[in-house]
Design a protein around this motif. Structure first.
Motif, PDB file in Angstrom:
ATOM      1  N   ALA B 395     -25.350 -32.956  70.357  1.00  0.00           N
ATOM      2  CA  ALA B 395     -24.916 -31.554  70.272  1.00  0.00           C
ATOM      3  C   ALA B 395     -26.127 -30.638  70.066  1.00  0.00           C
ATOM      4  O   ALA B 395     -26.220 -29.557  70.661  1.00  0.00           O
ATOM      5  CB  ALA B 395     -23.916 -31.385  69.122  1.00  0.00           C
ATOM      6  N   VAL B 396     -27.075 -31.080  69.246  1.00  0.00           N
ATOM      7  CA  VAL B 396     -28.308 -30.298  69.044  1.00  0.00           C
ATOM      8  C   VAL B 396     -29.040 -30.130  70.376  1.00  0.00           C
ATOM      9  O   VAL B 396     -29.472 -29.029  70.738  1.00  0.00           O
ATOM     10  CB  VAL B 396     -29.228 -30.983  68.005  1.00  0.00           C
ATOM     11  CG1 VAL B 396     -30.629 -30.376  68.033  1.00  0.00           C
ATOM     12  CG2 VAL B 396     -28.630 -30.894  66.608  1.00  0.00           C
ATOM     13  N   ASP B 398     -27.725 -30.403  73.382  1.00  0.00           N
ATOM     14  CA  ASP B 398     -26.901 -29.543  74.246  1.00  0.00           C
ATOM     15  C   ASP B 398     -27.263 -28.079  74.028  1.00  0.00           C
ATOM     16  O   ASP B 398     -27.359 -27.293  74.964  1.00  0.00           O
ATOM     17  CB  ASP B 398     -25.410 -29.683  73.890  1.00  0.00           C
ATOM     18  CG  ASP B 398     -24.786 -30.985  74.367  1.00  0.00           C
ATOM     19  OD1 ASP B 398     -25.298 -31.556  75.344  1.00  0.00           O
ATOM     20  OD2 ASP B 398     -23.780 -31.417  73.756  1.00  0.00           O
ATOM     21  N   LEU B 399     -27.424 -27.728  72.759  1.00  0.00           N
ATOM     22  CA  LEU B 399     -27.608 -26.321  72.402  1.00  0.00           C
ATOM     23  C   LEU B 399     -29.052 -25.848  72.575  1.00  0.00           C
ATOM     24  O   LEU B 399     -29.311 -24.653  72.735  1.00  0.00           O
ATOM     25  CB  LEU B 399     -27.191 -26.103  70.936  1.00  0.00           C
ATOM     26  CG  LEU B 399     -25.696 -26.231  70.629  1.00  0.00           C
ATOM     27  CD1 LEU B 399     -25.474 -26.364  69.124  1.00  0.00           C
ATOM     28  CD2 LEU B 399     -24.926 -25.010  71.159  1.00  0.00           C
ATOM     29  N   HIS B 403     -30.230 -21.915  73.008  1.00  0.00           N
ATOM     30  CA  HIS B 403     -30.009 -21.385  71.664  1.00  0.00           C
ATOM     31  C   HIS B 403     -31.227 -21.668  70.797  1.00  0.00           C
ATOM     32  O   HIS B 403     -31.396 -22.794  70.314  1.00  0.00           O
ATOM     33  CB  HIS B 403     -28.768 -22.015  71.032  1.00  0.00           C
ATOM     34  CG  HIS B 403     -27.533 -21.847  71.858  1.00  0.00           C
ATOM     35  ND1 HIS B 403     -27.290 -22.611  72.977  1.00  0.00           N
ATOM     36  CD2 HIS B 403     -26.500 -20.982  71.750  1.00  0.00           C
ATOM     37  CE1 HIS B 403     -26.139 -22.230  73.523  1.00  0.00           C
ATOM     38  NE2 HIS B 403     -25.644 -21.240  72.797  1.00  0.00           N
ATOM     39  N   PHE B 405     -32.044 -21.323  67.803  1.00  0.00           N
ATOM     40  CA  PHE B 405     -31.894 -21.944  66.468  1.00  0.00           C
ATOM     41  C   PHE B 405     -31.850 -23.466  66.554  1.00  0.00           C
ATOM     42  O   PHE B 405     -32.325 -24.165  65.664  1.00  0.00           O
ATOM     43  CB  PHE B 405     -30.632 -21.412  65.757  1.00  0.00           C
ATOM     44  CG  PHE B 405     -29.354 -22.134  66.114  1.00  0.00           C
ATOM     45  CD1 PHE B 405     -28.559 -21.691  67.162  1.00  0.00           C
ATOM     46  CD2 PHE B 405     -28.954 -23.256  65.404  1.00  0.00           C
ATOM     47  CE1 PHE B 405     -27.380 -22.356  67.496  1.00  0.00           C
ATOM     48  CE2 PHE B 405     -27.778 -23.933  65.728  1.00  0.00           C
ATOM     49  CZ  PHE B 405     -26.994 -23.478  66.789  1.00  0.00           C
ATOM     50  N   LEU B 409     -33.907 -27.802  65.140  1.00  0.00           N
ATOM     51  CA  LEU B 409     -33.261 -29.042  64.681  1.00  0.00           C
ATOM     52  C   LEU B 409     -33.695 -30.262  65.494  1.00  0.00           C
ATOM     53  O   LEU B 409     -33.450 -31.393  65.083  1.00  0.00           O
ATOM     54  CB  LEU B 409     -31.735 -28.902  64.765  1.00  0.00           C
ATOM     55  CG  LEU B 409     -31.088 -27.841  63.861  1.00  0.00           C
ATOM     56  CD1 LEU B 409     -29.638 -27.601  64.281  1.00  0.00           C
ATOM     57  CD2 LEU B 409     -31.140 -28.282  62.406  1.00  0.00           C
TER      58      LEU B 409
END
Lengths: 65, 535
Positions: B395-396, B398-399, B403, B405, B409
């Motif tokens: 998910a990290v 993916d973003l 994104h 932010f 991560l």
């Protein structure tokens, strides 16, 4: 600031419906990843370490009930 | 030892970069020494230079009679380069190494990185953010420097076989090709690596986690025009579901780390017929490459409970282990010897109480714990241990592309940087208000001067960095008067000294104390504390 526990949503049923519809639009294993994306987006939006810590701890406690 | 060949078994399994004549047995059967270092790896050799250039007689014992080749440490941090520069061989390392500052993280088959970082965010420093250099080249450079220090004696092929410690000394039995002898030493520094025989002989062990994932290191030789950057892939088409890391080394050697997963045949997976297709798939059909060295490893994130044990002190891998993602192994070892050298020097000279070594234990443990923490977090991101962990990791990623932010991560290894000791017993807490600058317990930041660099001028002794000269300083404290340095703008800015003041800097170039309105008495007090005198 601490974690808000009183309702903070204007139309909770509609928000809940949208959340479930989004997750159900994915295959089960992809849904896990989609909900992870959502958690990450919201965590970053909140930003406040104390609030996030409190939410993580509260979520952990409740799973044990 | 194999009795028939006279050769130890490791000669059959460890590749040799540079062989030496085994050193002869010393003339006395029971030798007296002040300092013995066990281990001829980079940490042991750097320790020997530090103590040697402070004028001490040092014996270094190495169980090998060679510098090993193979795939070992390659990434050396800015902080390590600053330390090496203080040891008189930083420039040689930079000249031989491949300098780099930029890391890029790729995901799947996307050609643009999802994340990018710069390891030298503060420019105008003597040393680059990182260099890559094969460990054997680093050891050659350290050995060259040691040739200038006749008070350091390296004994190749001398193995410690027994150890007896008391409050006054450590007595060790040593085996070499011409027989056995004993040494009694005031101080024994164990830089003998992961499988430390000194640690075993003392019945000590590590605490912490062992990871079971396997990584293949393929060091290959090829002529390639890629930039000198660290490239990392999550789930690339050439290693589906796993990660890959690429580093450039000197001599057209490239390091490729392939994550392999949990259940593998360790012998099969390093055979060229199995490795070459992986490398080929990554590089494409038109790139010529040849094997330099193929090996497989797992790793641990663990440390000893304490690094200081009376007359025996542990430094480097003998004391702590990390995963390689983050380059915190050898760099952590250099941090240890940098911290220990001046303290042991003061003890040897009778200028500081033994207890100053307690601050080595606590500061080196702060460093080790930060390295282990970062390395464990990276490992958990790189090799998720559960479905839910993998879902969040993906998910990290993916973003990350769209994104900003999420890029923070993405953890492909947090690379080694200098570590601060905010609670050091040697520091004097700020009594004045500072906006920025370098806090006590943190390493000095380099700055350009008209003629050279700040860190060069700090050297390896206590220095008072001051904007105004003044009398009644403690005797023996050297002064670096900034007013005598014409081009000092960046220095004043980096140390928040535009309004004046002074910094007391330790021999390992860490800030011990700082004052807006320095007085001789306050400086003497801070100096005594930094030298281990209890208040």
């Amino acid at each position: 600031m601490s974690l808000t526990l009183e309702t903070n949503l204007e139309d909770p049923d509609a928000i809940y419906e949208k959340l479930i519809a989004m997750l159900e639009s994915h295959e089960p294993e992809k849904a896990l990843r989609a909900s992870a994306r959502l958690v990450l987006l919201l965590i970053n939006h909140i930003g406040d370490r104390k609030v996030i810590d409190e939410a993580i701890e509260r979520a952990a406690l409740l799973t044990e009930a | 030892m194999n009795v028939e060949t006279g050769k130890a078994a490791w000669r059959e399994t460890i590749p040799v970069w540079r062989a030496f004549e085994p050193s002869p047995k010393p003339e006395t059967e029971f030798e007296q020494a002040r300092v013995v270092i066990v281990g001829t790896g980079p940490v042991g050799l750097a320790m020997a230079i530090d103590l040697g250039q402070r004028g001490h007689e040092v014996i270094v014992l190495g169980r090998f009679d060679f510098v090993p080749a193979g795939s070992k440490a390659i990434c050396f941090s800015k902080r390590s380069l600053d330390i090496l520069d203080r040891l008189g061989c930083g420039e040689q390392a930079v000249e031989k190494g491949v300098s780099w500052n930029i890391g890029k993280v790729f995901w799947k088959d996307r050609s643009d990185p999802v994340y990018k970082f710069d390891l030298l965010p503060v420019k105008n420093q003597k040393m680059p953010g990182f260099i890559n250099i094969q460990q054997y080249h680093m050891e050659d450079i350290l050995l060259d420097r040691l040739k200038q220090l006749p008070n350091v004696q390296i004994r190749w092929g001398h193995e410690v076989t027994a150890l007896d410690t008391s409050e006054e000394s450590a007595i060790m039995s040593v085996d070499c090709a011409d027989g056995a002898y004993r040494i009694e030493t005031e101080w024994l520094i164990a830089c003998d690596g992961n499988k430390s025989s000194v640690r075993d002989l003392m019945g000590l062990d590590f605490e912490g986690r062992i990871f079971e994932d396997n990584f293949l290191i393929a060091d290959v030789k090829m002529k390639e025009d890629r930039p000198s950057e660290r490239w990392f892939w999550f789930d690339p088409p050439f290693n589906p579901g796993q990660s890959v890391l690429l580093h450039k080394q000197p001599d057209d050697v490239w390091r490729i780390d392939f994550q392999l997963g949990w259940n593998i045949d360790r012998e099969a997976c390093i055979k060229p017929e199995n490795v070459n297709p992986l490398v080929r798939a990554m590089l494409g059909d038109d790139v010529e490459f040849e094997e330099e060295w193929y090996s497989v490893y797992t790793f641990q994130c663990r440390r000893m409970q304490h690094f200081w044990h009376g007359r025996v002190i542990f430094a480097g891998d003998s004391a702590h282990l990390v995963s390689p993602f983050g380059a915190r192994g050898c760099n952590g070892g250099f941090a240890d010897i940098d911290n220990l050298g001046w303290k042991l020097d003061l003890v040897l000279e009778g200028k500081a109480p033994f207890d100053i070594l307690e601050s080595y234990d606590s500061e080196a443990i702060v460093t080790a714990d930060e390295n282990i923490l970062n390395s464990t977090r990276s490992t958990d991101f790189l090799t998720p241990k559960s479905d839910i962990s993998r879902a969040f990791r993906d998910a990290v990623l993916d973003l990350a592309e769209d994104h900003p932010f999420a890029r923070a991560l993405v953890n492909s290894g947090r690379l080694s940087t200098a570590i601060s000791y905010p609670d050091s017993s040697l520091s004097t807490a700020d009594a004045d208000v500072w906006s920025g600058g370098i806090a006590p317990g943190s390493p000095a930041l380099d700055a350009p001067l008209d003629n050279g660099w700040l860190l060069e001028k700090l050297g390896g002794r206590f220095v008072l960095l001051t904007t105004t000269p003044f009398a009644d300083l403690p005797s023996g404290l050297d002064v670096l008067d900034i007013a005598q340095e014409p081009a000092n703008g960046l220095l004043r800015e980096r140390y928040d000294l535009q309004g004046g003041g002074a910094y007391l800097i330790r021999p390992d170039q860490y800030v011990a104390a700082r004052f807006r309105q320095p007085t001789g008495a306050a400086i003497a007090d801070a100096l005594a504390r930094a030298m281990g005198e209890q208040a």
